[in-house]
Design an enzyme around this catalytic site. Structure first.
Site, PDB file in Angstrom:
ATOM      1  N   SER A 208       0.850  -1.196   0.000  1.00 57.74           N
ATOM      2  CA  SER A 208       0.000   0.000   0.000  1.00 57.74           C
ATOM      3  C   SER A 208       0.885   1.245   0.000  1.00 57.74           C
ATOM      4  O   SER A 208       2.062   1.178  -0.381  1.00 57.74           O
ATOM      5  CB  SER A 208      -0.945  -0.026   1.200  1.00 57.74           C
ATOM      6  OG  SER A 208      -1.925   0.975   1.072  1.00 57.74           O
ATOM      7  N   ASN A 209       0.361   2.376   0.422  1.00 57.41           N
ATOM      8  CA  ASN A 209       1.138   3.623   0.468  1.00 57.41           C
ATOM      9  C   ASN A 209       0.682   4.444   1.664  1.00 57.41           C
ATOM     10  O   ASN A 209      -0.139   3.991   2.461  1.00 57.41           O
ATOM     11  CB  ASN A 209       0.976   4.387  -0.856  1.00 57.41           C
ATOM     12  CG  ASN A 209      -0.482   4.665  -1.139  1.00 57.41           C
ATOM     13  OD1 ASN A 209      -1.140   5.388  -0.409  1.00 57.41           O
ATOM     14  ND2 ASN A 209      -1.019   4.036  -2.182  1.00 57.41           N
TER      15      ASN A 209
END
Ligand code: PMT
Length: 402
Positions: A208-209
């Protein structure tokens, strides 16, 4: 200027222990720029002093000791208000308003009011469930009065049930939503995306981020404030959805792509603030990958859908959505990279932010953006809150729509 700036709000407070929550509501409304006139019933003054409300609103709190202005005050208040909120509303006050009784300043004002009325009931569960109260609520709803709550939970009696006044933050959202209808985006569907997508490696791990969803949720709120019908498509976040949005929860870029392409089919505007993964694991393992004797582990990645490019293709066939706004998260060559994206993804506007800055981009409450149009024209804004950035973006969209 926000939606609530200089809005005239009458806050009716009746005799319930939940009256203390209305102090917080009055304070939040005042901080947001509203002019809050509080009307307290006699019973309410036994729970909270008028001075408490006066102190947070900076305005007179009216009680049943009306004084000289008694004969006109209810008409003046009722006719000039943008919204009348009765919170907490007891069973007694609901009954009085349902049957047109007018024996105190609040009930007379409710009769004189020409604005939307919101009621947040607060009473014991048995009183709320009583056929008399239910019938009064039905009468009031049929007249267009908006009910917010009551919520379920523990009540002052010690019993649990449905009868608690909703929390001030939630009520504030409903007031905001009510005031926003008929704004510049009225009858327009706006789709907003938020958060960072999650691409599964196995059942317990994902890529993810750092997106918190703050910027996307702020955009959704700003579009709602302009009266839009907002669909908010969000990857997992800790943000609380604004009252009034149609919320669609997704996880992966593919899921977000499907949801966006469906939602924009009848939308005027798409604003993509989500941080969408560009790559995902080629395959997600069905079982947890074991550490075992492995020293290195190679993850094969493949490209995800480019949602904005897919939207551009769909738009060529259907003409929808009319306006498409992207965000560009950059760590170098901010303007050049964003100009390239606005053309490549066929956008109306792109909002470029430097995500390597400490006070902008991911997670923080502030952002520093440059809005670039399809012709490459750039509007650089100073550091501001994400809510202010959202306002600025919606202002540009409003200009394009008109
Ligand atoms: O959520 P916050 O913590 O508040 O942070 C806000 C933010 C930094 C996430 C936000 O301001 C932002 O910049 N969002 C865009 C992030 C991003 O994915 O940027 P990008 O430059 O990689 O992509 C450009 C545009 O294409 C974006 O609108 C993106 O949504 C879209 N995109 C990206 C990848 C992909 N596969 N499909 C897309 O449509």
């Amino acid at each position: 200027m926000t939606l609530l700036t200089d809005k005239k709000i009458i806050l009716g407070v009746t005799g319930s222990i939940a009256a203390y929550k209305s102090v917080e509501l009055a304070s939040k409304l005042t901080q947001a720029g509203a002019l809050v006139d509080v009307i307290m019933t006699d019973a309410a003054t036994k729970f909270v002093a008028p001075l408490t409300f006066q102190s947070v609103t900076g305005r007179k709190a009216f009680t049943d000791l009306w004084g000289d202005e008694a004969h006109v005050i209810h008409v003046g208040l009722g006719e000039s208000a943008d919204v009348l909120v009765i919170a907490p509303a007891t069973a007694n006050t609901m009954a009085k308003i349902a049957h047109g009784l007018a024996d105190d300043l609040l009930s007379v004002t409710a009769l004189a009011a020409r604005c939307p009325i919101l009621i947040a009931p607060a009473m014991d569960g048995g009183m709320y469930a009583h056929p008399a109260t239910q019938s009064n609520e039905k009468i009031l709803r049929a007249r267009g009065i908006i009910f917010v709550g009551p919520a379920e939970g523990r009540m002052a009696s010690g019993l649990s049930g449905k009868g608690r006044m909703v929390e001030p933050q939630e009520l504030l959202g409903h007031i905001r939503y009510t005031l926003s209808r008929g704004g510049a985006f009225a009858n327009k569907k706006v789709v907003v995306t938020a958060g960072g997508t999650q691409e599964d490696i196995d059942p317990v791990r994902f890529i993810s981020n750092h997106s918190s969803g703050k910027q996307g949720f702020a955009v959704a709120q700003a579009a709602l404030d302009r009266g839009a019908d907002v669909t908010l498509i969000t990857a997992p976040t800790n943000q609380i959805a604004p009252i009034g949005v149609n919320l669609i929860n997704v996880r992966s870029a593919d899921d977000m792509g499907d949801a966006v392409l469906r939602a924009v089919a009848d939308a005027e505007v798409l604003i993509m603030a989500a941080a969408v993964a560009d790559f995902k694991p080629e395959a997600s393992a069905e079982q947890k990958i074991k550490r075992g004797a492995i020293t290195t582990y190679q993850l094969q990645l493949t490209k995800t859908i480019d949602i904005l490019s897919a939207v551009a293709e769909q738009k060529e066939k259907t003409g929808k959505p009319k306006i498409v706004v992207g965000f560009a998260a950059e760590t170098q060559n901010l303007i050049d990279n964003a100009r390239e994206k606005v053309l490549k993804k066929k956008l109306s506007l792109i909002v470029a932010n430097d995500v390597s800055a400490k006070d902008a981009g991911f997670f923080v409450d502030t952002n520093r953006v440059t809005i670039i149009d399809a012709g490459g024209g750039a509007q650089t804004l100073p550091l501001m809150s994400k809510a202010e950035v959202a306002e600025a973006v919606c202002e540009r969209v409003e200009r394009l729509l008109s």
